[in-house]
Design a protein around this motif. Structure first.
Motif, PDB file in Angstrom:
ATOM      1  N   GLY A 157       8.338-103.796 -18.486  1.00  0.00           N
ATOM      2  CA  GLY A 157       8.543-102.752 -17.492  1.00  0.00           C
ATOM      3  C   GLY A 157       7.616-101.579 -17.762  1.00  0.00           C
ATOM      4  N   ASP A 158       7.224-100.898 -16.696  1.00  0.00           N
ATOM      5  CA  ASP A 158       6.226 -99.845 -16.820  1.00  0.00           C
ATOM      6  C   ASP A 158       6.861 -98.553 -17.340  1.00  0.00           C
ATOM      7  N   VAL A 159       7.016 -98.476 -18.647  1.00  0.00           N
ATOM      8  CA  VAL A 159       7.692 -97.325 -19.264  1.00  0.00           C
ATOM      9  C   VAL A 159       6.990 -96.005 -18.951  1.00  0.00           C
ATOM     10  N   PRO A 160       5.624 -95.931 -19.042  1.00  0.00           N
ATOM     11  CA  PRO A 160       4.977 -94.635 -18.733  1.00  0.00           C
ATOM     12  C   PRO A 160       5.306 -94.134 -17.333  1.00  0.00           C
ATOM     13  N   LYS A 161       5.328 -95.063 -16.351  1.00  0.00           N
ATOM     14  CA  LYS A 161       5.641 -94.646 -14.978  1.00  0.00           C
ATOM     15  C   LYS A 161       7.068 -94.128 -14.884  1.00  0.00           C
ATOM     16  N   LEU A 162       7.971 -94.781 -15.621  1.00  0.00           N
ATOM     17  CA  LEU A 162       9.368 -94.352 -15.610  1.00  0.00           C
ATOM     18  C   LEU A 162       9.480 -92.943 -16.164  1.00  0.00           C
ATOM     19  N   VAL A 163       8.738 -92.697 -17.242  1.00  0.00           N
ATOM     20  CA  VAL A 163       8.734 -91.364 -17.848  1.00  0.00           C
ATOM     21  C   VAL A 163       8.213 -90.341 -16.853  1.00  0.00           C
ATOM     22  N   ASP A 164       7.216 -90.785 -16.029  1.00  0.00           N
ATOM     23  CA  ASP A 164       6.672 -89.887 -15.012  1.00  0.00           C
ATOM     24  C   ASP A 164       7.611 -89.700 -13.825  1.00  0.00           C
ATOM     25  N   GLY A 165       8.758 -90.364 -13.861  1.00  0.00           N
ATOM     26  CA  GLY A 165       9.744 -90.120 -12.822  1.00  0.00           C
ATOM     27  C   GLY A 165       9.856 -91.176 -11.737  1.00  0.00           C
ATOM     28  N   ALA A 166       9.241 -92.347 -11.971  1.00  0.00           N
ATOM     29  CA  ALA A 166       9.389 -93.418 -10.985  1.00  0.00           C
ATOM     30  C   ALA A 166      10.808 -93.980 -11.055  1.00  0.00           C
ATOM     31  N   SER A 167      11.191 -94.755 -10.018  1.00  0.00           N
ATOM     32  CA  SER A 167      12.553 -95.284 -10.000  1.00  0.00           C
ATOM     33  C   SER A 167      12.694 -96.411 -11.014  1.00  0.00           C
ATOM     34  N   ILE A 168      13.940 -96.793 -11.272  1.00  0.00           N
ATOM     35  CA  ILE A 168      14.241 -97.797 -12.273  1.00  0.00           C
ATOM     36  C   ILE A 168      13.636 -99.161 -11.909  1.00  0.00           C
ATOM     37  N   ALA A 169      13.224 -99.276 -10.634  1.00  0.00           N
ATOM     38  CA  ALA A 169      12.644-100.546 -10.181  1.00  0.00           C
ATOM     39  C   ALA A 169      11.406-100.919 -10.991  1.00  0.00           C
ATOM     40  N   VAL A 170      10.670 -99.933 -11.519  1.00  0.00           N
ATOM     41  CA  VAL A 170       9.469-100.263 -12.291  1.00  0.00           C
ATOM     42  C   VAL A 170       9.829-101.009 -13.572  1.00  0.00           C
ATOM     43  N   LEU A 171      11.091-100.907 -13.984  1.00  0.00           N
ATOM     44  CA  LEU A 171      11.549-101.716 -15.117  1.00  0.00           C
ATOM     45  C   LEU A 171      12.132-103.038 -14.636  1.00  0.00           C
ATOM     46  N   LEU A 172      12.956-102.947 -13.583  1.00  0.00           N
ATOM     47  CA  LEU A 172      13.724-104.128 -13.177  1.00  0.00           C
ATOM     48  C   LEU A 172      12.834-105.253 -12.648  1.00  0.00           C
ATOM     49  N   ARG A 173      11.790-104.878 -11.918  1.00  0.00           N
ATOM     50  CA  ARG A 173      10.956-105.922 -11.323  1.00  0.00           C
ATOM     51  C   ARG A 173      10.278-106.776 -12.406  1.00  0.00           C
ATOM     52  N   PRO A 174       9.581-106.146 -13.370  1.00  0.00           N
ATOM     53  CA  PRO A 174       8.994-106.965 -14.448  1.00  0.00           C
ATOM     54  C   PRO A 174      10.053-107.743 -15.239  1.00  0.00           C
ATOM     55  N   TRP A 175      11.215-107.121 -15.444  1.00  0.00           N
ATOM     56  CA  TRP A 175      12.266-107.847 -16.172  1.00  0.00           C
ATOM     57  C   TRP A 175      12.603-109.149 -15.466  1.00  0.00           C
ATOM     58  N   GLY A 176      12.673-109.084 -14.151  1.00  0.00           N
ATOM     59  CA  GLY A 176      12.989-110.276 -13.376  1.00  0.00           C
ATOM     60  C   GLY A 176      11.985-111.387 -13.635  1.00  0.00           C
ATOM     61  N   GLU A 177      10.696-111.023 -13.592  1.00  0.00           N
ATOM     62  CA  GLU A 177       9.651-112.034 -13.809  1.00  0.00           C
ATOM     63  C   GLU A 177       9.717-112.575 -15.237  1.00  0.00           C
ATOM     64  N   SER A 178       9.835-111.678 -16.209  1.00  0.00           N
ATOM     65  CA  SER A 178       9.884-112.097 -17.615  1.00  0.00           C
ATOM     66  C   SER A 178      11.094-112.983 -17.869  1.00  0.00           C
ATOM     67  N   ALA A 179      12.246-112.556 -17.351  1.00  0.00           N
ATOM     68  CA  ALA A 179      13.487-113.289 -17.621  1.00  0.00           C
ATOM     69  C   ALA A 179      13.452-114.668 -16.985  1.00  0.00           C
ATOM     70  N   THR A 180      12.864-114.757 -15.773  1.00  0.00           N
ATOM     71  CA  THR A 180      12.777-116.060 -15.111  1.00  0.00           C
ATOM     72  C   THR A 180      11.973-117.030 -15.963  1.00  0.00           C
ATOM     73  N   LYS A 181      10.839-116.551 -16.475  1.00  0.00           N
ATOM     74  CA  LYS A 181      10.005-117.423 -17.302  1.00  0.00           C
ATOM     75  C   LYS A 181      10.695-117.720 -18.631  1.00  0.00           C
ATOM     76  N   ALA A 182      11.338-116.697 -19.208  1.00  0.00           N
ATOM     77  CA  ALA A 182      12.002-116.880 -20.498  1.00  0.00           C
ATOM     78  C   ALA A 182      13.137-117.895 -20.403  1.00  0.00           C
ATOM     79  N   ALA A 183      13.863-117.890 -19.275  1.00  0.00           N
ATOM     80  CA  ALA A 183      14.989-118.819 -19.125  1.00  0.00           C
ATOM     81  C   ALA A 183      14.500-120.268 -19.160  1.00  0.00           C
ATOM     82  N   LEU A 184      13.414-120.525 -18.431  1.00  0.00           N
ATOM     83  CA  LEU A 184      12.859-121.888 -18.414  1.00  0.00           C
ATOM     84  C   LEU A 184      12.372-122.300 -19.796  1.00  0.00           C
ATOM     85  N   LEU A 185      11.654-121.394 -20.447  1.00  0.00           N
ATOM     86  CA  LEU A 185      11.129-121.702 -21.778  1.00  0.00           C
ATOM     87  C   LEU A 185      12.276-121.957 -22.752  1.00  0.00           C
ATOM     88  N   THR A 186      13.331-121.130 -22.672  1.00  0.00           N
ATOM     89  CA  THR A 186      14.457-121.284 -23.598  1.00  0.00           C
ATOM     90  C   THR A 186      15.121-122.643 -23.425  1.00  0.00           C
TER      91      THR A 186
END
Lengths: 376, 297
Positions: A58-87
């Protein structure tokens, strides 16, 4: 290796995990240097690796700059989807390893599982709380059945599982992707349109999203983490799991100790197939919504990598998969810096190669920090 | 009918060599006691290196580069198995994965194209087929002679059965095994080079698309002998060619028996034969997969 005065538990865990950690770190460093050399400088490499990191967690610098929580959640979704398959594929291979079998057939088992999930997901109309579990059960059962064959062939006829699972992978590709999916199970669409793959699954069969429409984060990762925990408990706390480990360490000794070796091998291999089948279900119910024309990625191979880098330990596999799931998802961000999106796979392959040289790492660790209680 | 037979023969002569080289090569490594499931990766290295080299030099020289690349990857596998005493199946699979990723990465990084290299000049054709096709006819016989009739072959077989005995004769087990694995890699590389310089005129991103695994299966099917492996490879290639020619000659057949079922047939048949044969018959070399540790002698 001579048994030394019992070192602390933490020490043992650290020593068994260290070769994998060193291998991953080394491969990351090698790839960092490669980017720096190919793309003109350390600064570029730092930027590229930072982009990969923010793409993964997730884009932590953007979050610090005041972006919405979506900048974290969207990448988490992609990472978690791939991680689930790999696991799930990694656990599949790791379970078979525990009884001394090398399941190269995770790919085929995943295919039949994915197909079963797609058929049940599109063919029935049920309330979600029944439909999703039913699809998962169907996929797990299909994968388990597909893995049962190699186990029986091995026990009864001495056919090496590496060969039989390679053959069954080809049979699965031929039957599923060259016959069933483009033929009898192909989606029927009106108006002369044609869609590759099977019919779309009903909404009630889709894996529930965890945080709404903002991110693709779905229940697949919960399933994967749950599977890893259950497997870990089974292997470390239950007699049945202990028997699997004993069979893997030495079937003769296990038989002499009164363990039903054939039974353990069959049960472990069926579990392995079921996990691969579940991975197929997660792919279909969570991402694809149908069995596509072709799966198009060597998920079974990735599972082998995860199992080996994770040292065959369920939690090791989980940790490795989360890491590489993140790298895979974040790796696409490196394209902005002229680094190609296949790069994370290269890191993964290199890490596996370095893990294969485990003995070298163990020697190195022993030399730098000799085991307490009088080492060699 | 004769047209069907001829087209069948043509297809086999084009498709079989890659499989034959790789399968015969695999017997060398395994007879010396080193499991080689890395054939797929070694073929990929050969296919890529040959095509990439043929862009800047005559294609026959490119094939030589492909062979060298295969041998180099073989040396990596041999080094890991023999000197680092890695698990041999693990090392082989690691090599497959690295080559899979490296091939894609190099395509994107060097040629800026994810699907394949630019086209090259294909190998010239002798009697309608690439010279490698005719080489593939001879290679199994030559390797058979080497393994069964020479002192080197005797040592090679002995080192796969009882390395201690060979070491006692004063032969270096590690060097002999490394040589065998490198030769195996070289032949796999040649098989890969055949794909990218004779079957096609470029390296494509999915090459060799599982042929390496099929070569390993052919080796087991052929009971770890060069001639057996070559015949098994021929059988696989023939099965595939038969499917293609039947489908094109009798379009009605495909409606009765789906393509995918025909496609699955050779593999199902192999599995059936392996299941039915007496378990003791196809014996792997005794020391297969076991690292040799001189200190345990």
């Amino acid at each position: 290796m001579p048994e030394t005065a019992s070192p602390s538990r933490a020490n043992v865990v650290l020593r068994s995990a260290l070769p994998s950690v060193l291998a991953i770190v080394t491969s990351l460093v090698i790839c960092f240097v490669a980017v720096a050399l190919l793309r003109g400088g350390v600064a570029v490499a730092v930027d590229a690796f930072l982009a990969m990191t923010w793409g993964a967690i997730g884009d932590v610098p953007k979050l610090v700059d005041g972006a919405s929580i979506a900048v974290l959640l969207r990448p988490w979704g992609e990472s978690a989807t791939k991680a689930a398959l790999l696991t799930l594929t990694g656990l599949s291979v790791a379970v078979a390893f525990r009884v001394g079998l090398f399941n190269i057939g995770a790919q085929g088992q995943l295919m039949v599982g994915a197909l079963a999930a797609a058929v049940v997901g599109a063919g029935l109309e049920l309330p979600p709380f029944v439909h999703v579990p039913l699809c998962l059960v169907a996929a797990g059962a299909a994968g388990a059945l597909y893995a049962l064959g190699p186990a029986i062939l091995k026990l009864r006829r001495g056919v090496h599982e590496v060969i039989s699972t390679i053959m069954l992978n080809w049979v699965a590709v031929s039957l599923v992707e060259n016959w069933l999916v483009p033929g009898p199970l192909r989606a029927q669409v009106g108006g002369g349109n044609s869609v590759a793959g099977t019919a779309q699954i009903h909404e009630s069969a889709e894996l529930p999203r965890l945080v709404g429409e903002v991110s693709r984060l779905n229940a697949g990762i919960v399933l994967a983490v749950g599977a890893a925990l259950v497997l870990w408990l089974w292997l470390s706390r239950f007699v049945g799991g202990y028997e699997w480990r004993a069979v893997g360490l030495g079937p003769e000794a296990a038989r002499a100790a009164g363990i039903d070796v054939s039974g353990a091998v069959v049960r472990a291999m069926v579990t392995s197939g079921a996990l691969a089948g579940l991975a197929g279900a997660v792919l279909v119910l969570g991402t694809e919504q149908r069995y596509p024309a072709t799966l198009g990625a060597p998920y079974g191979f990735d599972g082998i990598a995860m199992a080996l880098i994770g040292n065959g330990h369920p939690l090791g596999v989980l940790a490795t998969s989360v890491l590489f799931g993140g790298l895979r998802a974040g790796g696409t961000r490196m394209q902005l810096f002229g680094v190609h999106k296949s790069f994370p796979e290269l890191i993964q392959g290199l890490a596996l190669l370095l893990v294969a040289a485990r003995l070298i790492w163990i020697r190195l660790v022993d030399r730098l920090a000799p085991p307490r209680g009088g080492g060699p | 009918m004769s047209g069907l037979v001829l087209s069948l023969l043509d297809t086999v002569l084009d498709a079989a060599p890659a499989l034959i080289f790789a399968a015969v090569g695999a017997t060398l490594s395994e007879r010396a006691g080193v499991v080689n499931v890395g054939v797929e990766g070694m073929m990929r290295a050969g296919a890529f290196a040959a095509a990439a080299a043929a862009l800047v030099m005559p294609t026959p020289l490119g094939v030589v580069v492909g062979v060298a690349a295969g041998a180099l990857v073989g040396a990596l596998h041999g080094g890991l198995c023999i000197f680092a005493r890695s698990d041999q199946v693990v090392s082989g699979m690691a090599i497959n994965l690295v080559m899979l990723a490296l091939g894609q990465f190099l395509l994107e990084a060097v040629f800026s194209s994810p699907s394949g290299t630019p086209p090259i000049t294909q190998l010239p054709r002798w009697l309608g087929h690439s010279p490698l096709t005719w080489l593939a006819v001879v290679t199994p016989l030559v390797v058979h002679g080497l393994v069964e009739r020479t002192a080197w072959g005797l040592r090679l077989r002995a080192v796969g059965e009882k390395p201690e005995a060979v070491a006692a004769m004063g032969v270096r087990v590690s060097r002999l095994r490394l040589g065998a694995v490198m030769a195996s890699g070289a032949l796999a590389g040649l098989g890969g080079a055949h794909l990218s310089t004779a079957v096609l005129d470029r390296f494509e991103h999915h090459m060799p698309a599982g042929l390496g695994f099929m070569a390993v299966a052919a080796m087991v099917f052929g009971r770890w002998t060069p001639l057996g492996a070559a015949l098994a490879a021929l059988f696989f290639a023939f099965g595939n060619a038969l499917r293609l020619s039947l489908a094109s000659s009798f379009p009605g057949l495909v409606e009765v028996v789906p393509q995918g079922v025909l496609l699955a047939l050779p593999y199902a048949l192999t599995l059936l034969v392996l299941t039915l044969q007496r378990p003791g018959l196809a014996r792997a070399p005794a020391a297969l997969g076991r690292p040799y540790d001189p200190e345990l002698r």
